[in-house]
Design a protein around this motif. Structure first.
Motif, mmCIF file in Angstrom:
data_model
loop_
_atom_site.group_PDB
_atom_site.id
_atom_site.type_symbol
_atom_site.label_atom_id
_atom_site.label_comp_id
_atom_site.label_asym_id
_atom_site.label_seq_id
_atom_site.Cartn_x
_atom_site.Cartn_y
_atom_site.Cartn_z
ATOM 1 N N LYS A 6 30.659 -12.973 -4.508
ATOM 2 C CA LYS A 6 30.829 -11.843 -5.417
ATOM 3 C C LYS A 6 30.196 -12.148 -6.771
ATOM 4 C CE LYS A 6 34.511 -9.095 -7.478
ATOM 5 N NZ LYS A 6 35.962 -8.892 -7.536
ATOM 6 N N GLU A 7 30.440 -13.322 -7.310
ATOM 7 C CA GLU A 7 29.870 -13.715 -8.604
ATOM 8 C C GLU A 7 28.353 -13.845 -8.523
ATOM 9 O OE1 GLU A 7 31.404 -13.642 -11.504
ATOM 10 O OE2 GLU A 7 33.141 -12.958 -10.358
ATOM 11 N N GLU A 8 27.860 -14.330 -7.397
ATOM 12 C CA GLU A 8 26.417 -14.458 -7.180
ATOM 13 C C GLU A 8 25.741 -13.079 -7.224
ATOM 14 O OE1 GLU A 8 24.072 -15.769 -3.262
ATOM 15 O OE2 GLU A 8 25.452 -17.320 -3.989
ATOM 16 N N ILE A 9 26.345 -12.105 -6.569
ATOM 17 C CA ILE A 9 25.795 -10.750 -6.545
ATOM 18 C C ILE A 9 25.868 -10.118 -7.931
ATOM 19 C CG2 ILE A 9 26.127 -8.417 -5.625
ATOM 20 C CD1 ILE A 9 26.999 -9.803 -2.975
ATOM 21 N N LYS A 10 26.990 -10.279 -8.619
ATOM 22 C CA LYS A 10 27.128 -9.733 -9.972
ATOM 23 C C LYS A 10 26.083 -10.346 -10.912
ATOM 24 C CE LYS A 10 31.236 -9.186 -11.733
ATOM 25 N NZ LYS A 10 32.656 -9.432 -12.103
ATOM 26 N N LYS A 11 25.846 -11.635 -10.791
ATOM 27 C CA LYS A 11 24.845 -12.314 -11.621
ATOM 28 C C LYS A 11 23.448 -11.749 -11.331
ATOM 29 C CE LYS A 11 23.004 -16.904 -12.636
ATOM 30 N NZ LYS A 11 23.058 -18.334 -12.288
ATOM 31 N N ASP A 12 23.149 -11.529 -10.057
ATOM 32 C CA ASP A 12 21.854 -10.970 -9.674
ATOM 33 C C ASP A 12 21.693 -9.550 -10.207
ATOM 34 O OD1 ASP A 12 19.337 -11.094 -8.040
ATOM 35 O OD2 ASP A 12 20.328 -9.433 -7.004
ATOM 36 N N LEU A 13 22.739 -8.740 -10.100
ATOM 37 C CA LEU A 13 22.683 -7.363 -10.603
ATOM 38 C C LEU A 13 22.493 -7.335 -12.119
ATOM 39 C CD1 LEU A 13 25.526 -5.741 -8.485
ATOM 40 C CD2 LEU A 13 23.074 -5.257 -8.311
ATOM 41 N N LYS A 14 23.181 -8.219 -12.822
ATOM 42 C CA LYS A 14 23.054 -8.280 -14.282
ATOM 43 C C LYS A 14 21.633 -8.695 -14.673
ATOM 44 C CE LYS A 14 25.393 -10.090 -18.365
ATOM 45 N NZ LYS A 14 25.173 -8.887 -19.128
ATOM 46 N N TRP A 30 10.047 -2.232 -11.195
ATOM 47 C CA TRP A 30 11.430 -2.581 -11.513
ATOM 48 C C TRP A 30 12.328 -1.969 -10.458
ATOM 49 C CZ3 TRP A 30 15.506 0.366 -14.297
ATOM 50 C CH2 TRP A 30 16.559 -0.451 -14.690
ATOM 51 N N LYS A 31 12.606 -2.737 -9.422
ATOM 52 C CA LYS A 31 13.470 -2.262 -8.350
ATOM 53 C C LYS A 31 14.107 -3.474 -7.674
ATOM 54 C CE LYS A 31 9.618 -2.012 -5.130
ATOM 55 N NZ LYS A 31 8.865 -1.174 -4.235
ATOM 56 N N ARG A 32 15.190 -3.228 -7.009
ATOM 57 C CA ARG A 32 15.929 -4.283 -6.328
ATOM 58 C C ARG A 32 16.488 -3.703 -5.059
ATOM 59 N NH1 ARG A 32 16.462 -8.669 -4.507
ATOM 60 N NH2 ARG A 32 18.134 -10.110 -4.979
ATOM 61 N N GLY A 33 16.410 -4.448 -3.976
ATOM 62 C CA GLY A 33 16.918 -3.958 -2.703
ATOM 63 C C GLY A 33 17.919 -4.911 -2.082
ATOM 64 N N ALA A 50 31.055 -0.333 -5.736
ATOM 65 C CA ALA A 50 31.335 -1.372 -6.730
ATOM 66 C C ALA A 50 30.074 -1.726 -7.518
ATOM 67 C CB ALA A 50 31.900 -2.614 -6.044
ATOM 68 N N MET A 51 28.939 -1.806 -6.833
ATOM 69 C CA MET A 51 27.676 -2.104 -7.499
ATOM 70 C C MET A 51 27.317 -0.991 -8.483
ATOM 71 S SD MET A 51 25.650 -3.557 -4.160
ATOM 72 C CE MET A 51 24.053 -3.796 -4.885
ATOM 73 N N ALA A 52 27.470 0.247 -8.052
ATOM 74 C CA ALA A 52 27.164 1.390 -8.918
ATOM 75 C C ALA A 52 28.088 1.416 -10.129
ATOM 76 C CB ALA A 52 27.279 2.698 -8.129
ATOM 77 N N ASN A 53 29.345 1.121 -9.910
ATOM 78 C CA ASN A 53 30.314 1.083 -11.001
ATOM 79 C C ASN A 53 29.975 -0.052 -11.980
ATOM 80 O OD1 ASN A 53 32.796 1.974 -12.272
ATOM 81 N ND2 ASN A 53 33.661 0.039 -11.557
ATOM 82 N N PHE A 54 29.637 -1.213 -11.467
ATOM 83 C CA PHE A 54 29.291 -2.371 -12.292
ATOM 84 C C PHE A 54 28.081 -2.077 -13.182
ATOM 85 C CE2 PHE A 54 26.986 -6.454 -12.773
ATOM 86 C CZ PHE A 54 27.941 -7.170 -13.480
ATOM 87 N N LEU A 55 27.074 -1.403 -12.610
ATOM 88 C CA LEU A 55 25.844 -1.106 -13.351
ATOM 89 C C LEU A 55 25.896 0.230 -14.089
ATOM 90 C CD1 LEU A 55 23.263 -2.161 -10.617
ATOM 91 C CD2 LEU A 55 23.779 -3.406 -12.729
ATOM 92 N N ASN A 56 26.911 1.041 -13.799
ATOM 93 C CA ASN A 56 27.000 2.414 -14.314
ATOM 94 C C ASN A 56 25.792 3.241 -13.846
ATOM 95 O OD1 ASN A 56 28.307 4.506 -15.649
ATOM 96 N ND2 ASN A 56 27.246 4.116 -17.561
ATOM 97 N N TYR A 57 25.495 3.146 -12.556
ATOM 98 C CA TYR A 57 24.384 3.854 -11.925
ATOM 99 C C TYR A 57 24.920 4.999 -11.073
ATOM 100 C CZ TYR A 57 20.666 0.386 -12.853
ATOM 101 O OH TYR A 57 19.726 -0.422 -13.423
ATOM 102 N N ASP A 58 24.060 5.973 -10.805
ATOM 103 C CA ASP A 58 24.366 7.048 -9.868
ATOM 104 C C ASP A 58 24.075 6.551 -8.455
ATOM 105 O OD1 ASP A 58 24.887 8.936 -11.938
ATOM 106 O OD2 ASP A 58 22.733 9.271 -12.165
ATOM 107 N N VAL A 59 24.707 7.172 -7.463
ATOM 108 C CA VAL A 59 24.458 6.842 -6.061
ATOM 109 C C VAL A 59 23.907 8.078 -5.359
ATOM 110 C CG1 VAL A 59 25.473 6.112 -3.860
ATOM 111 C CG2 VAL A 59 26.326 5.144 -6.008
ATOM 112 N N TYR A 60 22.800 7.897 -4.648
ATOM 113 C CA TYR A 60 22.193 8.965 -3.853
ATOM 114 C C TYR A 60 22.175 8.507 -2.401
ATOM 115 C CZ TYR A 60 20.455 10.862 -8.269
ATOM 116 O OH TYR A 60 20.369 11.375 -9.528
ATOM 117 N N ASP A 61 22.642 9.362 -1.508
ATOM 118 C CA ASP A 61 22.637 9.079 -0.078
ATOM 119 C C ASP A 61 21.467 9.832 0.541
ATOM 120 O OD1 ASP A 61 23.286 8.280 2.463
ATOM 121 O OD2 ASP A 61 25.049 9.555 2.647
#
Length: 91
Positions: A6-14, A30-33, A50-61
């Motif tokens: 979890k911390e590894e992913i949060k660090k990568d997202l930041k 500038w993109k990440r997959g 959780a990722m969208a909330n952490f980054l304050n991003y919108d989610v599109y399906d």
């Protein structure tokens, strides 16, 4: 999810969220997959939220079966916000 992962992913997202100027400077997109996989009920959608909330991003399906051609796909992607997570399921 294990705390270490979890911390590894949060660090990568930041790191990603703070790298827009650097990517522009070196001419890189500038993109990440992420590829999330597993049977239903294993937390993939929760992880995306959780990722969208952490980054304050919108989610599109994005449902690829409804896209007729590349032009329509390009139009859909252009209509998304610059700070968004695009989810493509069942690839």
């Amino acid at each position: 999810m294990e705390t270490k992962k979890k911390e590894e992913i949060k660090k990568d997202l930041k790191k990603f969220s703070e790298g827009k100027e650097y990517c522009a400077k070196i001419g890189k997109a500038w993109k990440r997959g992420y590829l999330l996989y597993g049977p239903p009920g294993t937390g993939k959608s929760t992880m995306i939220a959780a990722m969208a909330n952490f980054l304050n991003y919108d989610v599109y399906d994005l449902e690829l079966t409804t896209v007729q051609d590349n032009t329509e796909l390009r139009t859909l992607l252009i209509e998304t916000s610059s700070k968004s997570i695009i989810v493509i399921e069942n690839i």
